[in-house]
Write an enzyme that holds these catalytic residues in place. Structure first.
Site, PDB file in Angstrom:
ATOM      1  CB  THR A 192      -0.913  -0.017   1.238  1.00 10.75           C
ATOM      2  OG1 THR A 192      -1.649  -1.231   1.195  1.00 10.75           O
ATOM      3  CG2 THR A 192      -1.851   1.162   1.250  1.00 10.75           C
TER       4      THR A 192
ATOM      5  CD  GLU B 210      -4.262  -8.597  -1.835  1.00 12.02           C
ATOM      6  OE1 GLU B 210      -3.620  -9.008  -2.802  1.00 12.02           O
ATOM      7  OE2 GLU B 210      -5.476  -8.836  -1.655  1.00 12.02           O
TER       8      GLU B 210
ATOM      9  CG  ASN C  47      -8.264   0.418   3.538  1.00 11.65           C
ATOM     10  OD1 ASN C  47      -9.042  -0.443   3.144  1.00 11.65           O
ATOM     11  ND2 ASN C  47      -7.018   0.166   3.870  1.00 11.65           N
TER      12      ASN C  47
ATOM     13  CG  PHE D 150     -17.140  -2.112   7.073  1.00 15.18           C
ATOM     14  CD1 PHE D 150     -16.024  -1.631   7.753  1.00 15.18           C
ATOM     15  CD2 PHE D 150     -17.018  -3.273   6.343  1.00 15.18           C
ATOM     16  CE1 PHE D 150     -14.820  -2.300   7.677  1.00 15.18           C
ATOM     17  CE2 PHE D 150     -15.825  -3.947   6.263  1.00 15.18           C
ATOM     18  CZ  PHE D 150     -14.716  -3.467   6.928  1.00 15.18           C
TER      19      PHE D 150
ATOM     20  N   GLY E  67     -18.236  -0.568  17.544  1.00 15.79           N
ATOM     21  CA  GLY E  67     -17.333  -1.394  18.336  1.00 15.79           C
ATOM     22  C   GLY E  67     -16.345  -0.542  19.075  1.00 15.79           C
TER      23      GLY E  67
ATOM     24  CB  CYS F  45      -1.643  14.515  24.037  1.00 12.28           C
ATOM     25  SG  CYS F  45      -3.048  13.445  23.774  1.00 12.28           S
TER      26      CYS F  45
HETATM   27  P1  NAD Z   1       4.620  -7.722   6.687  1.00 10.65           P
HETATM   28  O1  NAD Z   1       5.324  -6.769   7.554  1.00 10.65           O
HETATM   29  O2  NAD Z   1       3.854  -8.844   7.297  1.00 10.65           O
HETATM   30  O3  NAD Z   1       5.634  -8.358   5.645  1.00 10.65           O
HETATM   31  C1  NAD Z   1       6.601  -7.641   4.929  1.00 10.65           C
HETATM   32  C2  NAD Z   1       7.797  -8.577   4.719  1.00 10.65           C
HETATM   33  O4  NAD Z   1       8.709  -7.964   3.810  1.00 10.65           O
HETATM   34  C3  NAD Z   1       8.599  -8.854   5.984  1.00 10.65           C
HETATM   35  O5  NAD Z   1       8.678 -10.233   6.214  1.00 10.65           O
HETATM   36  C4  NAD Z   1       9.998  -8.265   5.672  1.00 10.65           C
HETATM   37  O6  NAD Z   1      11.040  -9.025   6.259  1.00 10.65           O
HETATM   38  C5  NAD Z   1      10.018  -8.329   4.177  1.00 10.65           C
HETATM   39  N1  NAD Z   1      10.959  -7.425   3.503  1.00 10.65           N
HETATM   40  C6  NAD Z   1      11.207  -6.140   3.745  1.00 10.65           C
HETATM   41  N2  NAD Z   1      12.110  -5.650   2.860  1.00 10.65           N
HETATM   42  C7  NAD Z   1      12.457  -6.660   2.044  1.00 10.65           C
HETATM   43  C8  NAD Z   1      13.324  -6.776   0.936  1.00 10.65           C
HETATM   44  N3  NAD Z   1      14.013  -5.750   0.464  1.00 10.65           N
HETATM   45  N4  NAD Z   1      13.425  -7.977   0.319  1.00 10.65           N
HETATM   46  C9  NAD Z   1      12.723  -9.022   0.760  1.00 10.65           C
HETATM   47  N5  NAD Z   1      11.882  -8.981   1.799  1.00 10.65           N
HETATM   48  C10 NAD Z   1      11.739  -7.800   2.436  1.00 10.65           C
HETATM   49  O7  NAD Z   1       3.650  -6.836   5.775  1.00 10.65           O
HETATM   50  P2  NAD Z   1       2.197  -7.217   5.158  1.00 10.65           P
HETATM   51  O8  NAD Z   1       1.161  -7.121   6.209  1.00 10.65           O
HETATM   52  O9  NAD Z   1       2.300  -8.409   4.348  1.00 10.65           O
HETATM   53  O10 NAD Z   1       1.972  -5.974   4.202  1.00 10.65           O
HETATM   54  C11 NAD Z   1       2.703  -5.775   3.013  1.00 10.65           C
HETATM   55  C12 NAD Z   1       2.093  -4.623   2.240  1.00 10.65           C
HETATM   56  O11 NAD Z   1       0.753  -4.927   1.858  1.00 10.65           O
HETATM   57  C13 NAD Z   1       2.000  -3.341   3.045  1.00 10.65           C
HETATM   58  O12 NAD Z   1       2.192  -2.252   2.175  1.00 10.65           O
HETATM   59  C14 NAD Z   1       0.586  -3.359   3.536  1.00 10.65           C
HETATM   60  O13 NAD Z   1       0.118  -2.054   3.794  1.00 10.65           O
HETATM   61  C15 NAD Z   1      -0.146  -3.970   2.375  1.00 10.65           C
HETATM   62  N6  NAD Z   1      -1.396  -4.623   2.744  1.00 10.65           N
HETATM   63  C16 NAD Z   1      -1.499  -5.423   3.848  1.00 10.65           C
HETATM   64  C17 NAD Z   1      -2.686  -6.049   4.151  1.00 10.65           C
HETATM   65  C18 NAD Z   1      -2.821  -6.883   5.389  1.00 10.65           C
HETATM   66  O14 NAD Z   1      -3.957  -7.194   5.734  1.00 10.65           O
HETATM   67  N7  NAD Z   1      -1.753  -7.280   6.028  1.00 10.65           N
HETATM   68  C19 NAD Z   1      -3.797  -5.897   3.313  1.00 10.65           C
HETATM   69  C20 NAD Z   1      -3.675  -5.126   2.182  1.00 10.65           C
HETATM   70  C21 NAD Z   1      -2.459  -4.500   1.902  1.00 10.65           C
END
Ligand code: NAD
Length: 915
Positions: free
Chosen positions: A121, A149, A209, A250, A254, A261
């Protein structure tokens, strides 16, 4: 196709596994070696229902594997996904550094045409940034695609396999064809793939979102309304959701989704019941809350206003405060320093109103995100809706009696001549009868004394039918007679100003003495002025020439009580402060006070020999400096505030410096008359008017000052804020304007909007409602129990939602911190998030192996995350094992009527307290 997924977190692992499931050959890369080792060993580093089997199957079938090296994987892939984290920076905007680092690694190693898909994101415009980074190092052709995503943790597999839609931002036909083929297995008629330009696609994620957040916050406010009006939000929600234009999802209220602050010593000018006072936030909160309110609390307040400023307005104004908040902040604080010496200590996420040199247009920035060069407003000019009381003010000296520790029996009243006659006429018999009910030990003797001496004690005044008009008073120990009331005219405020500059109050035993100490030779005129003032009031003032000072003193407990206890001027130079009474007085009286101060401790000088002139004032009292800066600001003058130590001193001195020809000219009445001519001549020699240095906007409106430094430091103490609907700002220490607080999340979009000059007002409210909502459960508990000190609270659910172990920004954190902060002991259970939670709370929370163990012996049970296993618990068992049968249902999942019938006290969200 051959696919690399860089970043194997929630999103990366789910994406990679699901794509492998449709037959592609996928390698998931992560720099975290432990994670990769776990996955290679058949383990799974996160909790996500259904994922483990899917990973195992695809690994076994040779479609999915794991690596720590982008360099090894990328050269022969068709598609490389970026799915690394984008944690919110302090501004709420996503931190792009991981994305760009991953992009560069991909770029360096692609060996043929590759489509680079960004799933993280990211702010609008990131696809272009990624393309730029890749373009700098890539030796093969590539396209960058944005593919936000939308998966929900806990249902991620299903969301990926059966998405509502797939959003793809793409600017090349070639890449579009690759993505269309990749996602073909997931696309159905009702679940289309939507191609658009990358910027629209990036914004879609935030917009979606934020819309959901808006629905939740809207519903949370409706829930609040339901509680107050005796309605049930569950019915209201259903009634609303059945409208197809609205829909059900939604609309569940909750405990909040996803605060900021100021430090307690920062000040605000507040008006309540027609009286204005300058007060530190911590004292204000305590005065509103009383002693029993817990460390974390949000008080709804009514009937008090704070000096605020609407961005764009010329003057500040008093606006009603809706709420005052306090919570403990443990982490880092930021001291924002500006030109003109303003300093404010706040949490890094506290928002500031920013503008430019000319004062417009205004935007917002969080403290940690401020840069040297940003412009902040200092309020200038009197409040637009100030109510100035121009009738002369009579100060009642007898009001000082209580605070000065005197009782009526200790106060001797010397009646006016007319009333002396009245006493004589009464005669001993009359006096004796009148005071008999007071029960003096020697009734007749006392009556004789009264008639002979023509003096009475204060408590005898009314039984004797006397008034206090024209009377004078003294005390048993201090003989000095003072009038019972004192006219607070300009001469009086001058004397007060001189006291704040040169005075102190001393006590020896039960005597108290006010003293003004002047320079032994150069300040004879000031000593004369003070002595004359008191003598004109008929008060005995001693003038004593000593070796180092020329001292004027008045020995009176009543006057000392008036100065120190009623006007709260402080007993010595460290405690001096501007009296609150002055805020509602006319400009002439304020100027008189300021001129007394400046004559006592101020000076003027030529800058570098002239012709520029500055006025300076030094004090060791921060409160006095703050008050003077605000008084000056009220007159439209912006003074510089310099804090430093003189060589021999062990405490800070606060210097106020007024510069700029027009400012100095407007304050000429602060300098001795004999010097005024010289200053005028000097200023006249200035060819062109010198603008005051350090700030812009010399005309009307706020003075805009540049940020000079942001100093971060560890901080653990309560922090405070006020909610000011309408302007969302308040004027704090030294006149600096700050925005009121709002919490994290949704912020990214707000920050982006601000970046392009749009103030997304609606989202600001969404944030505020959410932050408030997170506190409601604890507030309900406080209301129920009075205090949580020593209580044990069971908490069910820690993760930010069911079926995940993710605790980032989980409401449980706010709830549990609130409980602990209020002295409760917390015993929590979560089906999977315990390990993650243990890292957050350390030993401060006890984790129970099952829900009933968390509830056993507890005084209350909180449901925070609605895992299925918490929906239909064995309430009979809970009833038997809990110490008190009190339920706080943060998700409205329990049947209120049923649990009440079982004898529980039930508190939901938006459900009337009684059935
Ligand atoms: P996360 O923190 O669980 O995973 C990110 C991973 O990337 C970590 O394991 C980290 O070690 C790895 N990483 C960082 N730099 C790296 C590099 N250079 N090479 C290889 N690996 C590397 O994050 P997430 O929750 O999976 O989210 C990822 C993205 O997706 C974010 O931008 C988040 O905002 C977006 N997103 C997340 C969700 C969710 O529900 N978790 C939903 C939609 C979008």
């Amino acid at each position: 196709m051959k696919i690399a997924v860089i970043g194997t977190g929630y999103v990366g692992l789910v994406t990679g596994t699901c794509l492998a499931e449709t037959g592609h050959r996928v390698t998931c890369v992560d720099t975290d070696e432990r994670k990769v080792a776990t996955l290679r060993a058949g383990g799974i580093p996160i909790y996500e229902p259904g994922l483990e089997e899917l990973v195992k199957r695809n690994v076994r079938d040779g479609r999915l594997d794991f690596s720590t090296s982008t360099a090894e994987v990328v050269p022969d892939v068709d598609v490389a996904f970026i799915a690394v984290g984008t944690p919110p920076g302090e501004t709420g905007e996503a931190d792009l550094s991981y994305v760009l680092a991953a992009a560069e690694q991909i770029g360096r190693h692609i060996g043929r045409y590759t489509v680079i898909v960004n799933k993280s994101t990211v702010p609008v415009g990131s696809a272009e940034k990624v393309a730029e980074v890749v373009g700098r190092v890539a030796k093969a052709p590539f396209d960058v695609v944005s593919n936000p995503e939308f998966l929900k943790e806990g249902a991620a597999i299903d969301d990926f396999m059966r998405p509502d839609r797939i959003v793809v931002g793409v600017s090349s036909e070639r890449a579009r064809a690759v993505i269309a083929e990749l996602y073909a297995p997931f696309v159905r008629t009702e679940q289309p793939i939507l191609f658009m330009d990358p910027r629209s696609s990036e914004l879609t994620k935030y917009a979606a979102n934020s819309m959901l957040a808006t629905r939740i916050s809207f519903m949370n406010d409706i829930a609040g309304l339901c509680e107050r009006m005796g309605a049930d939000v569950d019915h209201v929600r259903r009634g609303m959701g059945s409208d197809r234009r609205i829909g059900y999802p939604f609309l569940f209220p909750g405990a909040g989704f996803g605060g900021s602050c100021l430090a307690g010593e920062e000040t605000v000018l507040v008006r309540q019941g027609g009286h204005t006072r300058l007060v530190e936030l911590q004292n204000l909160f305590e005065s509103l809350a009383g002693p029993d309110v817990p460390p974390t609390a949000a008080l709804r307040v009514e009937g008090f206003e704070v000096l605020s400023w609407r961005p764009g307005a010329l003057e500040p104004e008093f606006l009603p405060v809706a709420a005052a908040t306090r919570r403990t902040h443990d982490g880092e604080a930021v001291e924002v320093r500006t030109k003109m010496g303003r300093r404010v200590v706040c949490t890094p996420d506290h928002p500031f109103v920013i503008g430019d040199r000319s004062g417009a247009p205004f935007g917002l920035k969080l403290a940690a995100d401020l840069h040297p060069g940003d412009w902040l407003p200092i309020a200038r000019g009197g409040a637009r809706n100030a109510v100035v009381e121009s009738r002369p003010l009579e100060l009642d000296l007898l009001a000082a009696m209580g605070p000065a520790g005197l009782v009526a029996e200790n106060v001797i009243v010397h009646p006016s001549i007319r009333e002396e006659m009245q006493l004589a006429a009464l005669g001993t018999g009359g006096v004796r009868r009148a005071i008999a009910p007071l029960g003096h030990p020697r009734g007749r003797g006392r009556a004789d004394d009264v008639v002979r001496n023509r003096v009475v004690r204060l408590h005898e005044v009314s039984p004797l039918g006397l008034s206090l008009e024209g009377a004078r008073a003294s005390t048993v120990k201090n003989g000095t007679r003072v009038p019972v009331s004192l006219l607070a005219d300009e001469a009086f405020w001058r004397v007060v100003g001189l006291y704040l500059a040169e005075g102190h109050c001393s006590s020896d035993g039960r005597r108290r003495r006010l003293a003004w100490s002047f320079h032994p030779t150069r300040e004879q005129d000031l000593a004369d002025e003070v002595a004359r003032f008191w003598r004109d009031q008929g008060v005995k003032a001693d003038v004593r020439q000593m070796s180092t000072t020329l001292q004027v003193s008045v020995s009176s407990r009543l006057l000392a009580g008036l100065f120190v206890d009623v006007l709260e001027l402080g007993a010595d130079c460290y405690g001096h402060r501007i009296p609150d009474l002055i805020w509602d007085r006319p400009e002439e009286e304020r100027r008189a006070l300021l001129s007394g101060l400046w004559r006592g401790d101020g000076s003027w000088s030529l800058v570098g020999g002239g012709p520029s002139v500055v006025l300076e004032f030094g004090t060791v009292s921060r409160a006095l400096a703050d008050g003077m800066l605000r008084l000056l600001g009220d007159l439209g003058i912006v003074a510089r505030w310099k804090v430093g130590r003189t060589r021999r001193s062990t405490v800070d001195t606060h210097w106020l410096v007024v510069s700029g020809a027009s400012q100095v000219e407007r304050l000429l009445d602060l300098v001795p008359p004999r010097d005024r001519k010289g200053i005028r001549v000097s200023l006249a020699r200035l060819g062109k008017r010198t603008a005051p240095t350090g700030w812009g906007a010399d005309g009307e409106g706020p003075a805009m000052v540049r940020v000079t430094e942001i100093v971060r430091r560890p901080f653990r103490a309560p922090v405070y804020s006020l909610e000011v609907p309408g302007a969302e700002t308040f004027v704090t220490t030294g006149g600096l304007v700050v925005h009121n607080c709002f919490p994290k999340d949704v912020r990214a979009l707000m920050t982006m909007a601000r970046g392009v000059g749009l103030d997304f007002d609606l989202l600001r409210s969404v944030e505020r409602v959410n932050e408030r909502q997170k506190r409601t459960l604890v507030e309900k508990a406080l209301k129920h129990f009075g205090s949580l000190q020593g209580l044990t609270v069971g908490v069910w659910g820690l993760a930010f939602k069911p079926k995940t172990d993710d605790m980032r920004e989980a409401p449980a954190i706010t709830v549990i911190e609130g409980l602990i902060g209020n002295g409760a002991k917390v015993r929590a259970h979560d089906p999977v998030a315990t390990e993650v939670a243990a890292q957050i709370f350390g030993g401060r929370v006890e984790f129970a192996p099952d829900p009933y163990a968390a509830a056993a012996g507890a005084d209350a049970l909180f449901l925070v995350t609605e895992w299925n296993e918490f929906r239909q618990p064995d309430f009979e068992l809970l009833k038997r094992t809990m110490k008190q049968a009190v339920l706080f249902d943060g998700r409205n999942v329990w049947d209120a009527r049923k649990v009440r019938a079982l004898g529980f006290t039930y508190h939901g969200i938006g459900r009337a307290a009684r059935e």
